[in-house]
Structures are given as C-alpha cells and as structure tokens.
Enzyme design. Structure first.
Site: not given
Ligand SMILES: Nc1ncnc2c1ncn2[C@@H]1O[C@H](COP(=O)(O)OP(=O)(O)OP(=O)(O)O)[C@@H](O)[C@H]1O
Length: 445
Positions: A105, A108-109, A112-113, A221
């Site tokens: 779903i 991010g950097k 994956s989530v 952030d």
């Molecule tokens: N608890 C959650 N419920 C639903 N979607 C989520 C959740 N956590 C993250 N996501 C999805 O996953 C994406 C990436 O998550 P997150 O920003 O925590 O990761 P990151 O690797 O730290 O990203 P970034 O590069 O933006 O800092 C979010 O933009 C969102 O779309």
C-alpha cells in the site's frame, strides 16, 4: 552533522545499526530500575543516517500525557524509550504465523508498506494492520522510529505500533492501518482544499504536534505524504524515521527533512521543534493554494528560495484565500524561529477558532466566503438564536458571558489582528521534481 556525542558515565552503549531486537530488549531491562526518563535508544535518535549520537532526554511521559488530557491506560508503562513488552517483538517466523501479508500500500525511501491481516486465533487478530519493512542497513532509522513511536503511543493522532518482528536483514513494524490514504492524495484529488477542511487538518496536525513537542520529540519530516487519514477522515501522523528527542532548550544541527518543507534555520544548522511549525505552514500553503511556497529546479534553488523569497500575500493567487488564513500562514512561515507561532498558538489563532468554535460558524463561513477580504457583518440576534437551538454543542451555553459562543469574539479578534505586510520581493521558481544526491541520505523528497 549532529553535535558530537557526549559520554555519560555508566550509560549503556549507544544503539548501533546492527542491533537486534534481543539487544534492545536487554537494554530495555537495563532501563528498568534506572531513571525512567533516560533512554539509550534516544541517544541514537539524536543522530541520523549513522551520524554520531547526542545524549537526549524527554519530559516525563505521564505528566505530558496528563497535561494533554489523556488518562493513564494501555501503553503508558512503556514510555521509557526502549522496546517494551506492550509492543510485541519476535522473529519473522512469528510474523508469518500470526499475520497474512497482503498487497503493497505504500513505498518509501527505506522500504515497502503492506497490508497485513491477523490470522484467526492470533492476538489482536480482529483487524487489519500496516506492515512496514525497514532494512537493517538503513542506519538507525528503524530503532529510532520504533523508539519514538512507542514514546508517543497512546495519542489518537499518532499511528499506533502494535508489534515489531525481524529477520537477518529487516525489521517489520506492524502498525495501525490508516485506510483513508495520505493527505497528499486528498490534495492531489481536490487540487485545493476548502478553508474549512484545511483548518480542520491544521487543527488536528497542531494538536498532535503540540503533544510531540511536549513529549520532547521533533518530527522533522512534516509533509502531506506523512499525514495519514483514517477511514473516518481523522488525521494520524506517521513516519517518525527522522524524528529526534530533544531536551528543553537543546538545539539540533543536522540537515534533515524534505527540502521544500525545511525551515531556514535547518539550513543554518541550529534548530529545534519550531521547524515542525514552519513545515506545517508549508503544508497549509499547499492545502489552500495547491502549490509549494518555496520552489526551484534543484535542491540548492529550493534552499535559496527558503532563505530569500518573500511571499506576496496581495498577489492574485491569494485573492480567494481569507485574510485570516493568510495571516496564519505568514506567522507560521516566520523566518525568525523565536517569534514563530508555537503549536499551542496556532490552535488559538482566530482562523482555527473560527472553524472550530460552534455550529453557527457555518453561517458565518457562508457569509464570509462570498467576500473573504471583507469584514463580516454579524447579526447578533441570529447568532444568539443559533446558539440557543444547538443545545448539544457544549461551547454554546446561552449565557451572556459566553455571548455568541465566542464566535463574535473570535471574529472581532480576527479582524483586529490581521496584519498582512506589504508585498516585498518575490521570485518565480519553476516547480520541478527534486532528485537528491545519494550522499544526502537524511534528506527526503
Ligand atoms: N500505517 C499506515 N497505514 C496505511 N498506509 C501507510 C501506513 N504507513 C505507511 N503507509 C504508506 O506507506 C508509505 C510509506 O510509508 P513511510 O512514509 O512510513 O515510509 P518511509 O520509507 O519512511 O517513507 P519516506 O521515504 O516518505 O520517508 C506512506 O506514504 C503511506 O502511503
């Protein structure tokens, strides 16, 4: 880079990137019986991307929670800054035995989530969750994120962390699933948000930021990508990968954040929690105008804009935006961090109060939206009768003292407080996607 580490006598060794959950659990045991406000993991939280750590402390969690109006309950015992038993920990095998990993779903950097569904019979197996995979080689990101999410857990505006699992290379954070997507998606869909919706978003964002700041956490952030929404449209702050804990008066020095949302003092390497208010001011600009205030076709150009561009609140693009909203943005985007509004001040700003106070705000809102720059004409009898008919609204108690539910007060204050400075220098920059050099791994796009 962050400040150089200060050695504490008798302190546990700093958290390292290769640390396992077992290491952290034993450190948690070490925390018990010692000062509950100290956190070995908080030391790591001061740095990012492998940067040296700074000793960090945070205010007493229970006190801050109490002052924020939260009753002691689930999760409060674990506010010691180490992984605690309230967040379950285990090996990936256990993750697979308790959850079905579903579709991706988000990405991010750092990883994956995916949606994950609790299998029948698993603890808390009644729901769906989000599972974020964080590679262990991404510096201290995972440890910091887990530690700070636990530190803040219990607030309705913070995504709840349920469990953490690991295998040789990856941590898996199982957290509350936000089914409403990102604020960014809403803005992309709508173009601009109505002032009512924008005020509601900023009020919720400020409520959670006020809590974070009271808990000694700077998010660093804040951007629409990291503001998630529940199915009911309530806001949840996510992605604490760059968040750090600071003591009162402590300054941070490392350049971290997403360029377009960075406060000018971040670029000077001397900043604290005020940076979150600046970033939220940029968010408000995006919500109301659909554009970023400080733009450029390179990171350097964006930084230059952040340092020099004066927003022209009298230009055509602002015509559809109320004076009060402009006033709030100008005070959140104040380059002088010491005079910038704090989260509590934003919550008391007339624009926020106007949309928050009582049901009759809708009446004024309609009236006002026809001419945003005009002084609203207030029919006091209409206000009174509206208040009298809305007995379910606790702020409308019909008393003379509460005259007109505070809305008239809010408006009067609003009208007298609005000071939009004369247009100064403005610079046109071409909006463009920004690619960051790989070496600047603390920056986000
Ligand atoms: N608890 C959650 N419920 C639903 N979607 C989520 C959740 N956590 C993250 N996501 C999805 O996953 C994406 C990436 O998550 P997150 O920003 O925590 O990761 P990151 O690797 O730290 O990203 P970034 O590069 O933006 O800092 C979010 O933009 C969102 O779309």
């Amino acid at each position: 880079m962050e400040q150089a580490p200060r050695k504490r006598k008798g302190a546990p060794p700093a958290c390292s990137a290769a640390r396992s959950l077992q290491d952290m659990a034993s450190r948690k045991r070490a925390c018990r019986g010692s000062d509950p406000q100290r956190s070995p993991c908080a030391d790591a939280a001061a740095g990012h991307g492998g940067a040296p750590a700074v000793v960090m402390t945070a205010p007493a969690a229970s006190g801050a929670l109490a002052s924020a109006g939260f009753l002691p309950g689930r999760g409060l015992k674990r506010k010691v800054g180490c992984i605690d038993s309230a967040t379950r920990i285990g090996r990936r095998k256990r993750l697979e035995s308790e959850y079905d990993l579903g579709e991706e779903i988000g990405h991010g950097k750092f990883g994956s989530v995916r949606v994950c569904r609790a299998r029948a019979g698993a603890p808390r197996g009644e729901d769906e969750f989000a599972c974020k995979a964080l590679p262990k080689n991404a510096g201290d990101t995972a440890h910091r994120e887990v530690e700070i999410m636990q530190h803040l857990s219990g607030h309705p505006g913070v995504v709840t962390l349920t469990a953490v699992f690991e295998d040789a290379d990856t941590f898996y954070l199982v957290m509350e699933l936000c089914r409403g997507g990102r604020l960014l998606d809403e803005v992309a869909r709508e173009g601009r948000l109505s002032e009512r919706r924008a005020a509601s978003v900023i009020r919720e964002l400020m409520t959670v930021l006020k809590y974070c700041h009271e808990m000694g956490v700077v998010h660093r952030d804040i951007k629409p990508d990291n503001v998630l929404l529940t199915k009911a449209g309530r806001l949840k702050l996510a992605d604490f990968g760059l968040a750090v804990r600071v003591a009162d008066g402590q300054k941070l020095t490392g350049v971290a954040g997403s360029p377009a949302y960075m406060a000018p003092e971040v670029l000077l390497g001397n900043y604290s929690q005020e940076v979150d208010i600046w970033a939220a001011g940029v968010v408000l600009h995006v919500l109301l105008l659909g554009t970023l205030p400080f733009r450029g076709n390179s990171v350097e150009a964006i930084f230059e804009a952040i340092k020099t561009v004066e927003l022209d609140f009298h230009s055509e693009q602002w015509e559809s935006v109320s004076l009060l909203a402009r006033d709030l943005i100008s005070k959140m985007l104040n380059r002088d961090a010491s005079s910038r509004l704090a989260a509590a001040d934003v919550l008391q700003h007339p624009w926020i109060l106007f949309y928050d106070e009582c049901p009759l705000k809708a009446e004024f809102s309609n009236l006002w939206s026809t001419n945003k720059a005009a002084t609203p004409v207030i029919d006091r009898e209409r206000v009174r009768s509206c208040c009298e008919s809305s007995s379910s609204e606790p702020s409308c108690d019909n008393s003379e003292e509460q005259d007109e539910c505070g809305v008239v007060d809010a408006l009067t204050a609003a009208i007298t407080q609005v000071r939009i400075s004369e247009p100064k220098r403005s610079r046109l920059c071409i909006p463009a996607p920004v690619l960051l050099p790989p070496s600047r791994n603390a920056l986000r796009t």
